[in-house]
Design a protein around this motif. Structure first.
Motif, PDB file in Angstrom:
ATOM      1  N   LEU A 542       0.807  -1.214   0.000  1.00  0.00           N
ATOM      2  CA  LEU A 542       0.000   0.000   0.000  1.00  0.00           C
ATOM      3  C   LEU A 542       0.848   1.276   0.000  1.00  0.00           C
ATOM      4  O   LEU A 542       0.469   2.289  -0.596  1.00  0.00           O
ATOM      5  CB  LEU A 542      -0.885  -0.034   1.259  1.00  0.00           C
ATOM      6  CG  LEU A 542      -2.149   0.787   1.254  1.00  0.00           C
ATOM      7  CD1 LEU A 542      -2.927   0.609  -0.042  1.00  0.00           C
ATOM      8  CD2 LEU A 542      -3.013   0.366   2.451  1.00  0.00           C
ATOM      9  N   LEU A 543       1.979   1.215   0.657  1.00  0.00           N
ATOM     10  CA  LEU A 543       2.869   2.376   0.679  1.00  0.00           C
ATOM     11  C   LEU A 543       3.374   2.656  -0.738  1.00  0.00           C
ATOM     12  O   LEU A 543       3.421   3.800  -1.200  1.00  0.00           O
ATOM     13  CB  LEU A 543       4.028   2.075   1.633  1.00  0.00           C
ATOM     14  CG  LEU A 543       5.038   3.174   1.934  1.00  0.00           C
ATOM     15  CD1 LEU A 543       4.373   4.428   2.469  1.00  0.00           C
ATOM     16  CD2 LEU A 543       6.060   2.673   2.971  1.00  0.00           C
ATOM     17  N   ALA A 582      -6.177  -7.846   1.935  1.00  0.00           N
ATOM     18  CA  ALA A 582      -5.108  -7.991   0.935  1.00  0.00           C
ATOM     19  C   ALA A 582      -5.701  -8.016  -0.470  1.00  0.00           C
ATOM     20  O   ALA A 582      -5.135  -7.459  -1.420  1.00  0.00           O
ATOM     21  CB  ALA A 582      -4.317  -9.265   1.207  1.00  0.00           C
ATOM     22  N   LYS A 583      -6.873  -8.645  -0.588  1.00  0.00           N
ATOM     23  CA  LYS A 583      -7.507  -8.701  -1.908  1.00  0.00           C
ATOM     24  C   LYS A 583      -8.005  -7.329  -2.341  1.00  0.00           C
ATOM     25  O   LYS A 583      -8.001  -7.005  -3.531  1.00  0.00           O
ATOM     26  CB  LYS A 583      -8.638  -9.720  -1.904  1.00  0.00           C
ATOM     27  CG  LYS A 583      -8.113 -11.138  -1.804  1.00  0.00           C
ATOM     28  CD  LYS A 583      -9.240 -12.120  -1.664  1.00  0.00           C
ATOM     29  CE  LYS A 583      -9.143 -13.177  -2.757  1.00  0.00           C
ATOM     30  NZ  LYS A 583     -10.181 -14.219  -2.577  1.00  0.00           N
ATOM     31  N   ALA A 584      -8.415  -6.517  -1.367  1.00  0.00           N
ATOM     32  CA  ALA A 584      -8.836  -5.146  -1.699  1.00  0.00           C
ATOM     33  C   ALA A 584      -7.637  -4.359  -2.239  1.00  0.00           C
ATOM     34  O   ALA A 584      -7.761  -3.560  -3.170  1.00  0.00           O
ATOM     35  CB  ALA A 584      -9.415  -4.466  -0.462  1.00  0.00           C
ATOM     36  N   ILE A 585      -6.469  -4.607  -1.667  1.00  0.00           N
ATOM     37  CA  ILE A 585      -5.269  -3.907  -2.139  1.00  0.00           C
ATOM     38  C   ILE A 585      -4.942  -4.339  -3.579  1.00  0.00           C
ATOM     39  O   ILE A 585      -4.618  -3.513  -4.436  1.00  0.00           O
ATOM     40  CB  ILE A 585      -4.078  -4.150  -1.177  1.00  0.00           C
ATOM     41  CG1 ILE A 585      -4.388  -3.522   0.186  1.00  0.00           C
ATOM     42  CG2 ILE A 585      -2.783  -3.556  -1.743  1.00  0.00           C
ATOM     43  CD1 ILE A 585      -3.379  -3.835   1.286  1.00  0.00           C
ATOM     44  N   ILE A 586      -5.068  -5.619  -3.856  1.00  0.00           N
ATOM     45  CA  ILE A 586      -4.836  -6.106  -5.223  1.00  0.00           C
ATOM     46  C   ILE A 586      -5.765  -5.395  -6.204  1.00  0.00           C
ATOM     47  O   ILE A 586      -5.345  -4.900  -7.252  1.00  0.00           O
ATOM     48  CB  ILE A 586      -5.043  -7.641  -5.308  1.00  0.00           C
ATOM     49  CG1 ILE A 586      -3.908  -8.355  -4.570  1.00  0.00           C
ATOM     50  CG2 ILE A 586      -5.143  -8.104  -6.767  1.00  0.00           C
ATOM     51  CD1 ILE A 586      -3.940  -9.867  -4.650  1.00  0.00           C
ATOM     52  N   VAL A 740       1.655   3.155   7.775  1.00  0.00           N
ATOM     53  CA  VAL A 740       1.856   3.563   6.382  1.00  0.00           C
ATOM     54  C   VAL A 740       1.916   5.087   6.279  1.00  0.00           C
ATOM     55  O   VAL A 740       2.801   5.648   5.632  1.00  0.00           O
ATOM     56  CB  VAL A 740       0.721   2.993   5.488  1.00  0.00           C
ATOM     57  CG1 VAL A 740       0.822   3.536   4.068  1.00  0.00           C
ATOM     58  CG2 VAL A 740       0.764   1.459   5.484  1.00  0.00           C
ATOM     59  N   LEU A 741       0.982   5.752   6.951  1.00  0.00           N
ATOM     60  CA  LEU A 741       0.952   7.219   6.848  1.00  0.00           C
ATOM     61  C   LEU A 741       2.167   7.836   7.548  1.00  0.00           C
ATOM     62  O   LEU A 741       2.736   8.823   7.076  1.00  0.00           O
ATOM     63  CB  LEU A 741      -0.338   7.785   7.446  1.00  0.00           C
ATOM     64  CG  LEU A 741      -1.647   7.259   6.827  1.00  0.00           C
ATOM     65  CD1 LEU A 741      -2.832   8.105   7.290  1.00  0.00           C
ATOM     66  CD2 LEU A 741      -1.589   7.233   5.306  1.00  0.00           C
ATOM     67  N   ARG A 742       2.575   7.228   8.637  1.00  0.00           N
ATOM     68  CA  ARG A 742       3.729   7.741   9.376  1.00  0.00           C
ATOM     69  C   ARG A 742       4.994   7.713   8.517  1.00  0.00           C
ATOM     70  O   ARG A 742       5.829   8.607   8.588  1.00  0.00           O
ATOM     71  CB  ARG A 742       3.923   6.905  10.653  1.00  0.00           C
ATOM     72  CG  ARG A 742       5.162   7.210  11.469  1.00  0.00           C
ATOM     73  CD  ARG A 742       5.120   8.624  12.059  1.00  0.00           C
ATOM     74  NE  ARG A 742       6.318   8.931  12.818  1.00  0.00           N
ATOM     75  CZ  ARG A 742       7.464   9.321  12.282  1.00  0.00           C
ATOM     76  NH1 ARG A 742       7.559   9.449  10.955  1.00  0.00           N
ATOM     77  NH2 ARG A 742       8.501   9.585  13.032  1.00  0.00           N
ATOM     78  N   ASP A 743       5.145   6.649   7.702  1.00  0.00           N
ATOM     79  CA  ASP A 743       6.358   6.494   6.899  1.00  0.00           C
ATOM     80  C   ASP A 743       6.251   7.107   5.500  1.00  0.00           C
ATOM     81  O   ASP A 743       7.225   7.085   4.736  1.00  0.00           O
ATOM     82  CB  ASP A 743       6.722   5.006   6.773  1.00  0.00           C
ATOM     83  CG  ASP A 743       7.595   4.515   7.943  1.00  0.00           C
ATOM     84  OD1 ASP A 743       8.090   5.365   8.709  1.00  0.00           O
ATOM     85  OD2 ASP A 743       7.759   3.285   8.082  1.00  0.00           O
ATOM     86  N   PHE A 744       5.072   7.637   5.158  1.00  0.00           N
ATOM     87  CA  PHE A 744       4.864   8.066   3.775  1.00  0.00           C
ATOM     88  C   PHE A 744       5.834   9.164   3.328  1.00  0.00           C
ATOM     89  O   PHE A 744       6.471   9.081   2.273  1.00  0.00           O
ATOM     90  CB  PHE A 744       3.411   8.528   3.582  1.00  0.00           C
ATOM     91  CG  PHE A 744       3.108   8.916   2.159  1.00  0.00           C
ATOM     92  CD1 PHE A 744       3.085   7.966   1.149  1.00  0.00           C
ATOM     93  CD2 PHE A 744       2.850  10.249   1.817  1.00  0.00           C
ATOM     94  CE1 PHE A 744       2.817   8.314  -0.168  1.00  0.00           C
ATOM     95  CE2 PHE A 744       2.579  10.605   0.497  1.00  0.00           C
ATOM     96  CZ  PHE A 744       2.565   9.642  -0.490  1.00  0.00           C
ATOM     97  N   GLU A 745       5.967  10.173   4.159  1.00  0.00           N
ATOM     98  CA  GLU A 745       6.800  11.305   3.750  1.00  0.00           C
ATOM     99  C   GLU A 745       8.256  10.868   3.551  1.00  0.00           C
ATOM    100  O   GLU A 745       8.910  11.219   2.564  1.00  0.00           O
ATOM    101  CB  GLU A 745       6.732  12.396   4.824  1.00  0.00           C
ATOM    102  CG  GLU A 745       7.336  13.703   4.342  1.00  0.00           C
ATOM    103  CD  GLU A 745       7.297  14.786   5.429  1.00  0.00           C
ATOM    104  OE1 GLU A 745       6.660  14.572   6.487  1.00  0.00           O
ATOM    105  OE2 GLU A 745       7.926  15.829   5.204  1.00  0.00           O
TER     106      GLU A 745
END
Ligand code: T68
Length: 807
Positions: A542-543, A582-586, A740-745
Motif C-alpha cells: 500500500l505504501l 489484501a484482496k482489496a489492495i490487489i 503507512v501514513l507515518r512512513d509516507f513522507e
C-alpha cells in the motif's frame, strides 16, 4: 560414459525414439522436455544410489528437514546446471534445432509452498546436496499446489493448480517404503508390568506412500532425497471405506496446500496433515536407523530432525511415542534423545501466525499424541517449579487455556531455536520468546537466511553471469563470496558498461514478456521498480501504491520535479483467498494500473504492471531486470525476507526499512549503496509502548497524504469504491496498524533521492556493482554450513568430487 555434446545428441535422439517413436522435428516441446528429463534422471540415479549407501557405510549422521511446504519451482534447468551439463546440452540441442529455454518453459512449477518459508526449504535442499551434506527433505505431496492466480476485472480469482496433470518426471513412487499412520479414535493404556501399552480403538489407518525426488548437488556427485508423502487407503482397510465420501476423506488429507501464510484456518484437516507427514517421516527414519544396528539410546548421534516453523512440532511427541510405546524406552531416556534429535526455526513474530491448537481438536486428531504432550507439559511445569516465577511458568508451558502452543512445544522439545536474521533473533530473545531465552539461553542462535546463486544468478541471469566470468573469472560459481572480487572494478568503465548492458538486455526480455502477457508496452529507459512477495498488510504494498498515486497526481497537476525519472512499477503477489483486506489492495493496484496506463498525459512517464500468478519461474524472469528492489515492511515485522537478497545479487538497488535481513544488506554494502527510510524497530516499539500514534492526525495535517488518500474514495481511482473505502478507513479510522501514513513522507523523500541518483548513470552502475559483489554473502550454501556446524553437527562425505555427472 563421459559426457560430451556428440554422445549426448545420439542419446537424445535414441531416447526420443524409444519413448515416443519420433524424430526430433516431429516432437512437441512436451515430448522433448520429457525426453530430456528422462536422460537427466537416468544419469543421476546411480549417484543417488551411491550417495545414500555411502552415508550408511560411513555411519554418517543424517538430517531430515521437516517442512509442510517446499517450493522448488522448476527442476530441469537446475538439474542440468548442477550436473555440469547446462551449456553443452544447450549447444547440442541447438544443433538439433531445439531451443532449450523453450522446452524448459513446458515444466510446471512445483509449487508446494506459499512463499518465503517454502522457498527457503528448497534452497536448503539444494545447498545441503551442493555442500555434500547428508540432509533430506520430508513433506507432503499435495495433489494441488498453491492456487493459480488470475485477475478478472481487477479481482484476484483462485484456480486449482493441477501441477501433476501432465506427469512429474522427477519423482519415484516407493511403494515398498510405505508406512501406516494412525488418526483419530480412542486410546487406553494397559499396564504390562515394565511398560504401559497403548491400546487403540476405532482409529483410522492411512497408508502413507513416499514419493522421492532427487536433489542433485552442484558438480559434486552428491544426490540427496526430498521425500513427499501421499495418502492412500490400506488394502486391509478397504472394507471400511464404502462410500465415496469416506474415500474422499483420505484423498483430502493430501489434496491441498493451505493457501495461508499468516493465519491458521483452524481446520482439523490442517492438523491431520501435520500429523500425517510427521508420523510417516519419523516412522521411516526410525526404520532406517535400525539398519545402523545401534542402540536407540544413540539415535541423537545419528539422526537430526529440523522443525521448519511449528507445523511439524508434533515431531517431538511422535518421536517420544515411538521411543516409549514401541521401543519401550524409559521416559527420561527417550526425552534425552528427543531433545538431541530435534531443532527448530522460527520464521515470524506475527502473533496471529503463532500456531495454537485447541486441546479437543488435538484429541480428535491423535489422542495418544495429546496424552504425550500433556505429559511433557506436566513434567516441564514440575521441573521449573521453584526455579522460576509462577507466571513465567504459565507463560512458557505448552498447554494453557485449553490450547496447545506449538512454538512452546518446539522450543521445550529441542536443543536449538533459531531466528532467520539478526534483528529477528534479537526480537525473539528480547521480546517474543524472552522467557524461554532466560530459561535456555544456550539454545538460542541466529541463522540469517540465504538464497541459491545457482538459480538466481547462473540460471536466471546468464547475461550478467557472462559479464562476471569475464571480469573476475568463474570461481564465484563455486563460491559466491568470490563475487567481492568485483569491488576492484568499481572504477572500471568497461565492466560498469557491461553490467549496465546485461541489465538492459534483461529489461528488454522482461518488456517483451510483459507485452505478451498484459498488452502493456513499457520503455526500457524507465526505472524498473519491483515489489514481489506475498500480499500482506505488514509488507506494505500500500505504501508503494500511495507513492504511485502521488506521482500520478503530480504529473496531472503539472508538478513534476526536474530530476523526475520515468518508472515502470512491477508487482507480483498472491493474497490468501480469505484475506479480504489484501484482496482489496490487489483490486486497487489493478485499478490504479488501468488509470495510469491508459492516460495519454502520462505516457511513458509511469506504467504499472501487476503480473498474474507470481511464482518461482516468474521471479526468475523479473529479478534480473529490476533496477529497484522494494523492501518496505514495517520495521520488526519481516523476519528476514529473501527476495531482497535475490534482487541485490542481480544488481538492483534496495529501497528499504531497517527490517529483517535489510539490515545485514546495509551493513555489507554501506549506507551509500542502499536507500534507507522509515521508522526503526525501536521507534515502532516506542509507539506501541506509549500508544501515541494517531494516524488520523497525519491525514488531517498533511496535505499530501490527504490528496493521495482522497483519490481512493472520491472517484479519482475508478471502479474501486468499496475497496478504496476499506483502505481509506483502515488508514484513518482504524489507526493504520502498519504505520503507512507515518512512513509516507520519508518514503517519498527517499524515492526522490532514487531519481536523483538514477540521473547519474555511472554512479548508479557503481552502486549496482557493489550490490552484486556483496550479493554472494547471502549464499544458502554458507547458511547451511552454519546450520550443519552449530545446530546439526553433521559433516560432508570426504569422498571424491566429480566435475560433471557422466551419461
Ligand atoms: C517467511 N514466512 C517470513 N511463512 O515472512 C520471511 N506461515 O520474512 C522469511 O524470509 C521467510 O519466512 C523465510 O524465513 C513465511 O513464508 C509462511 O509461508 C507460512 C506458511 C504457513 C503458515 C504460516
Amino acid at each position: 560414459m563421459d559426457f560430451n555434446k556428440e554422445v549426448f545428441k545420439e542419446k537424445f535422439k535414441n531416447r526420443l525414439d524409444e519413448k515416443y517413436a519420433l524424430d526430433v522435428k516431429d516432437a512437441t516441446p512436451q515430448e522433448l522436455y520429457l525426453t530430456l528429463s528422462s536422460i537427466v534422471r537416468s544419469s543421476y540415479s546411480r549417484y543417488w544410489r551411491k550417495t545414500w549407501k555411502k552415508y550408511m557405510e560411513d555411519g554418517k549422521k543424517q538430517i531430515y528437514y521437516f517442512s509442510i511446504e517446499f517450493l522448488p519451482g522448476r527442476l530441469l534447468m537446475s538439474n542440468l546446471l548442477n550436473m555440469g551439463w547446462l551449456e553443452t546440452v544447450r549447444d547440442a540441442l541447438k544443433d538439433l534445432d531445439i531451443d532449450l529455454d523453450e522446452i524448459a518453459e513446458v515444466e510446471k512449477d512445483m509449487a508446494l509452498g506459499n512463499g518465503g518459508l517454502g522457498r527457503l526449504a528448497s534452497a536448503f535442499m539444494d545447498s545441503l546436496a551442493s555442500d555434500g551434506l547428508p540432509g533430506n527433505g520430508n513433506g507432503i505431496r499435495y495433489r494441488y499446489g498453491l492456487f493459480k492466480q488470475k485477475f478478472i476485472d481487477g479481482y484476484q480469482i483462485e484456480l486449482p493448480n493441477e501441477w501433476l496433470d501432465s506427469g512429474n518426471p522427477w519423482e519415484i513412487r516407493r511403494e515398498s517404503k510405505s508406512v501406516t499412520v494412525r488418526l483419530g479414535g480412542k486410546v487406553y493404556l494397559v499396564d504390562r508390568g515394565n511398560y504401559l501399552e497403548p491400546v487403540y480403538e476405532d482409529a483410522q489407518l492411512i497408508k502413507a506412500v513416499p514419493y522421492d525426488t532427487a536433489i542433485v548437488g552442484y558438480k559434486n556427485g552428491t544426490v540427496n532425497t526430498m521425500r513427499l508423502w501421499d495418502a492412500e487407503i490400506p488394502s486391509s482397510e478397504e472394507a471400511k471405506y464404502r462410500t465415496i465420501e469416506q474415500r474422499r476423506e483420505v484423498e483430502d488429507l493430501v489434496s491441498v496446500l493451505y493457501p495461508d501464510d499468516s493465519k491458521e484456518s483452524g481446520r482439523i484437516l490442517r492438523l491431520k496433515q501435520e500429523y500425517f507427514f510427521v508420523s510417516a517421516g519419523i516412522q521411516s527414519i526410525v526404520r532406517h536407523f535400525k539398519k545402523y544396528n545401534k542402540s536407540m539410546n544413540k539415535i541423537g548421534e545419528y539422526i537430526g530432525i529440523h522443525i521448519n516453523d511449528t507445523h511439524p512440532a508434533m515431531s517431538v511427541a511422535e518421536l517420544m511415542r515411538i521411543l516409549v510405546d514401541e521401543e519401550h524406552m524409559s521416559w527420561d531416556d527417550a526425552w534425552k534423545q528427543t531433545v538431541a534429535v530435534m531443532s527448530y526455526t522460527n520464521h515470524t513474530i506475527m502473533a496471529e501466525a503463532l500456531e495454537k491448537w485447541p486441546v479437543h481438536i488435538m484429541q480428535q486428531v491423535q489422542p495418544r499424541i495429546l496424552q504425550i504432550i500433556q505429559e511433557i507439559d506436566r513434567r516441564f511445569v514440575e521441573e521449573k517449579q521453584g526455579k522460576y516465577a509462577r507466571d513465567m511458568i504459565e507463560r512458557t508451558r505448552i498447554i494453557k487455556d485449553n490450547q496447545v502452543r506449538m512454538a512452546n512445544l518446539s522450543i521445550i522439545g529441542s536443543h536449538s531455536t533459531n531466528g532467520v536474521a539478526k534483528l529477528h533473533t534479537e526480537l525473539l530473545k528480547d521480546d517474543v520468546l524472552h522467557d524461554f531465552y532466560v530459561m535456555y539461553p544456550e539454545r538460542f542462535n541466529n541463522k540469517t537466511n540465504g538464497i541459491t546463486d545457482r538459480r538466481w544468478l547462473q540460471i536466471a541471469n546468464p547475461e550478467l553471469s557472462k559479464v562476471l566470468d569475464k571480469a573476475i573469472g568463474t570461481e564465484w560459481r563455486q563460491d559466491p563470496t568470490k563475487l567481492q572480487k568485483l569491488l576492484k572494478h568499481q572504477n572500471d568503465n568497461k565492466v560498469l558498461n557491461q553490467i549496465a548492458n546485461a541489465k538492459l538486455k534483461n529489461k528488454e526480455r522482461l518488456a517483451k514478456f510483459i507485452e505478451k502477457e498484459t498488452g502493456i508496452k513499457v520503455s526500457t529507459d524507465a526505472i524498473f521498480d519491483v515489489q514481489i512477495k506475498r500480499l500482506h498488510a505488514y509488507k506494505r504494498q500500500l505504501l508503494k501504491l500511495m507513492h504511485i498515486v502521488k506521482l500520478y497526481l503530480d504529473i496531472k497537476q503539472g508538478k513534476v520535479a526536474s530530476d523526475f525519472q520515468p518508472r515502470v512499477f512491477i508487482f507480483g503477489a498472491k493474497a490468501a483467498p480469505s484475506y479480504y483486506y489484501a484482496k482489496a489492495i490487489i483490486k486497487c493496484i489493478n485499478e490504479v494500473a488501468n488509470m495510469v496506463n491508459n492516460d495519454p498525459e502520462i505516457g511513458d512517464k509511469l506504467k504499472v504492471v501487476f503480473l498474474e500468478d507470481y511464482r518461482v519461474s516468474l521471479a526468475e524472469k523479473i529479478i534480473p531486470a529490476a533496477n529497484i528492489s522494494e523492501q518496505i515492511s514495517l520495521a520488526s515485522k519481516e523476519a528476514s525476507g529473501t527476495s531482497n537478497m535475490k534482487l541485490m545479487l542481480n544488481g538492483a538497488l534496495t529501497v528499504a526499512t531497517l527490517d529483517g535481513a535489510n539490515i545485514e544488506i546495509k551493513d555489507y554494502v554501506g549506507e551509500d549503496n542502499i536507500f534507507i527510510f522509515g521508522l526503526t524497530k525501536d521507534e515502532v516499539y516506542d509507539y506501541y509502548n506509549n500508544g501515541n500514534y494517531h494516524s488520523y492526525d497525519y491525514y488531517n495535517n498533511h496535505e499530501e497524504i490527504r490528496r493521495v488518500l482522497n483519490a481512493f474514495v472520491d472517484g479519482t481511482i475508478p471502479n474501486c469504491q468499496a475497496e478504496g473505502q476499506e483502505i481509506f478507513d483502515s488508514l484513518t479510522k482504524y489507526n493504520d496498524e502498519y504505520f503507512v501514513l507515518r512512513d509516507f513522507e520519508s518514503y517519498v523523500n527517499i524515492q526522490e533521492m532514487v531519481d536523483r541518483t538514477y540521473s547519474n548513470k555511472r554512479h548508479w552502475n557503481q552502486m549496482s556493482l557493489v550490490n552484486i559483489a556483496y550479493g554472494g554473502m547471502f549464499s544458502s550454501d554458507d547458511t547451511i554450513k552454519r546450520y550443519a556446524e552449530d545446530i546439526w553437527n553433521i559433516s560432508p562425505l570426504k569422498d571424491e568430487k566429480h566435475g560433471t555427472y557422466s551419461l
